[in-house]
Design a protein around this motif. Sequence first.
Motif, PDB file in Angstrom:
ATOM      1  N   ALA A  62      11.606  12.708 120.140  1.00 54.47           N
ATOM      2  CA  ALA A  62      10.805  12.179 119.022  1.00 54.47           C
ATOM      3  C   ALA A  62       9.600  13.089 118.760  1.00 54.47           C
ATOM      4  O   ALA A  62       9.246  13.346 117.603  1.00 54.47           O
ATOM      5  N   TRP A  63       8.994  13.587 119.821  1.00 52.64           N
ATOM      6  CA  TRP A  63       7.848  14.487 119.675  1.00 52.64           C
ATOM      7  C   TRP A  63       8.277  15.772 118.970  1.00 52.64           C
ATOM      8  O   TRP A  63       7.579  16.263 118.078  1.00 52.64           O
ATOM      9  N   GLN A  68       8.370  19.079 114.126  1.00 46.88           N
ATOM     10  CA  GLN A  68       9.139  19.714 113.065  1.00 46.88           C
ATOM     11  C   GLN A  68       8.738  19.154 111.705  1.00 46.88           C
ATOM     12  O   GLN A  68       8.576  19.908 110.740  1.00 46.88           O
ATOM     13  N   SER A  69       8.579  17.834 111.646  1.00 45.45           N
ATOM     14  CA  SER A  69       8.170  17.205 110.388  1.00 45.45           C
ATOM     15  C   SER A  69       6.781  17.679 109.979  1.00 45.45           C
ATOM     16  O   SER A  69       6.532  17.944 108.794  1.00 45.45           O
ATOM     17  N   ALA A  73       5.928  19.633 106.688  1.00 41.36           N
ATOM     18  CA  ALA A  73       4.912  19.117 105.760  1.00 41.36           C
ATOM     19  C   ALA A  73       3.858  20.181 105.485  1.00 41.36           C
ATOM     20  O   ALA A  73       3.419  20.350 104.338  1.00 41.36           O
ATOM     21  N   GLN A  74       3.465  20.913 106.512  1.00 40.68           N
ATOM     22  CA  GLN A  74       2.481  21.975 106.326  1.00 40.68           C
ATOM     23  C   GLN A  74       3.052  23.074 105.434  1.00 40.68           C
ATOM     24  O   GLN A  74       2.379  23.581 104.535  1.00 40.68           O
ATOM     25  N   ARG A  75       4.311  23.440 105.667  1.00 46.30           N
ATOM     26  CA  ARG A  75       4.954  24.468 104.857  1.00 46.30           C
ATOM     27  C   ARG A  75       5.027  24.023 103.394  1.00 46.30           C
ATOM     28  O   ARG A  75       4.692  24.784 102.483  1.00 46.30           O
ATOM     29  N   ILE A  76       5.409  22.768 103.177  1.00 44.19           N
ATOM     30  CA  ILE A  76       5.506  22.242 101.812  1.00 44.19           C
ATOM     31  C   ILE A  76       4.125  22.207 101.159  1.00 44.19           C
ATOM     32  O   ILE A  76       3.974  22.547  99.986  1.00 44.19           O
ATOM     33  N   THR A  77       3.118  21.825 101.927  1.00 39.16           N
ATOM     34  CA  THR A  77       1.749  21.793 101.400  1.00 39.16           C
ATOM     35  C   THR A  77       1.302  23.193 100.999  1.00 39.16           C
ATOM     36  O   THR A  77       0.700  23.378  99.935  1.00 39.16           O
ATOM     37  N   GLU A  78       1.593  24.168 101.857  1.00 38.22           N
ATOM     38  CA  GLU A  78       1.226  25.546 101.534  1.00 38.22           C
ATOM     39  C   GLU A  78       1.968  26.033 100.290  1.00 38.22           C
ATOM     40  O   GLU A  78       1.382  26.684  99.431  1.00 38.22           O
ATOM     41  N   GLN A  79       3.265  25.698 100.201  1.00 37.94           N
ATOM     42  CA  GLN A  79       4.025  26.073  99.015  1.00 37.94           C
ATOM     43  C   GLN A  79       3.449  25.397  97.773  1.00 37.94           C
ATOM     44  O   GLN A  79       3.359  26.019  96.703  1.00 37.94           O
ATOM     45  N   GLY A  80       3.078  24.136  97.910  1.00 36.40           N
ATOM     46  CA  GLY A  80       2.475  23.408  96.788  1.00 36.40           C
ATOM     47  C   GLY A  80       1.172  24.046  96.352  1.00 36.40           C
ATOM     48  O   GLY A  80       0.915  24.193  95.146  1.00 36.40           O
ATOM     49  N   ALA A  81       0.359  24.459  97.331  1.00 37.42           N
ATOM     50  CA  ALA A  81      -0.912  25.110  97.000  1.00 37.42           C
ATOM     51  C   ALA A  81      -0.654  26.441  96.290  1.00 37.42           C
ATOM     52  O   ALA A  81      -1.324  26.764  95.295  1.00 37.42           O
ATOM     53  N   GLU A  82       0.344  27.194  96.803  1.00 37.26           N
ATOM     54  CA  GLU A  82       0.683  28.471  96.155  1.00 37.26           C
ATOM     55  C   GLU A  82       1.199  28.227  94.740  1.00 37.26           C
ATOM     56  O   GLU A  82       0.838  28.953  93.806  1.00 37.26           O
ATOM     57  N   SER A  83       2.027  27.202  94.575  1.00 41.45           N
ATOM     58  CA  SER A  83       2.551  26.875  93.248  1.00 41.45           C
ATOM     59  C   SER A  83       1.423  26.466  92.309  1.00 41.45           C
ATOM     60  O   SER A  83       1.419  26.848  91.129  1.00 41.45           O
ATOM     61  N   MET A  84       0.479  25.695  92.833  1.00 39.76           N
ATOM     62  CA  MET A  84      -0.657  25.265  92.006  1.00 39.76           C
ATOM     63  C   MET A  84      -1.497  26.467  91.596  1.00 39.76           C
ATOM     64  O   MET A  84      -1.951  26.550  90.444  1.00 39.76           O
ATOM     65  N   GLU A  85      -1.709  27.412  92.518  1.00 41.44           N
ATOM     66  CA  GLU A  85      -2.469  28.613  92.179  1.00 41.44           C
ATOM     67  C   GLU A  85      -1.739  29.422  91.107  1.00 41.44           C
ATOM     68  O   GLU A  85      -2.361  29.903  90.153  1.00 41.44           O
ATOM     69  N   ALA A  86      -0.426  29.563  91.276  1.00 45.30           N
ATOM     70  CA  ALA A  86       0.366  30.306  90.290  1.00 45.30           C
ATOM     71  C   ALA A  86       0.321  29.593  88.947  1.00 45.30           C
ATOM     72  O   ALA A  86       0.161  30.238  87.894  1.00 45.30           O
ATOM     73  N   LEU A  87       0.443  28.274  88.955  1.00 41.24           N
ATOM     74  CA  LEU A  87       0.389  27.497  87.719  1.00 41.24           C
ATOM     75  C   LEU A  87      -0.985  27.630  87.062  1.00 41.24           C
ATOM     76  O   LEU A  87      -1.085  27.790  85.846  1.00 41.24           O
TER      77      LEU A  87
END
Length: 130
Positions: A62-63, A68-69, A73-87
């Motif tokens: 479980a740990w 992994q989750s 989540a961190q990877r998705i957040t970073e991608q979201g931040a990069e996408s927001m910067e690009a947008l």
Amino acid sequence: EVEERLGRRLELLRERLEVLAQGEARQDECLSDFQAKLAAEAEQVQCLKSEARLQHAELQAAWRRAEQSASEAQRITEQGAESMEALQARIVALSEGLGMEVKFRQESVTQVVSECRAAHGTGTSSDRGS
């Protein structure tokens, strides 16, 4: 009289021996009960150890899943931040482009109006002169 004394002593020894034998039997019984309880306790301890090992393995799994989750989540957040910067950069570029287009259209309209006035003024004065 000697035989009587020996008989009494022998009888006392037999009684003592019987008391000792009964005590020994009670101790054997207590020891057997203790061994049975000890064996039952040892079995319970083994069961608890097995259960603890299983739960430990489940907690570790479980740990790992939680880590992994969290990484995902961190990877998705970073991608979201990069996408927001690009947008945001695209929006700024679009805004600048639209601003330039508005200015170009205003200048074009101003130029067409000036040309129309000039043509109208030139055309009107030539019509009047004719």
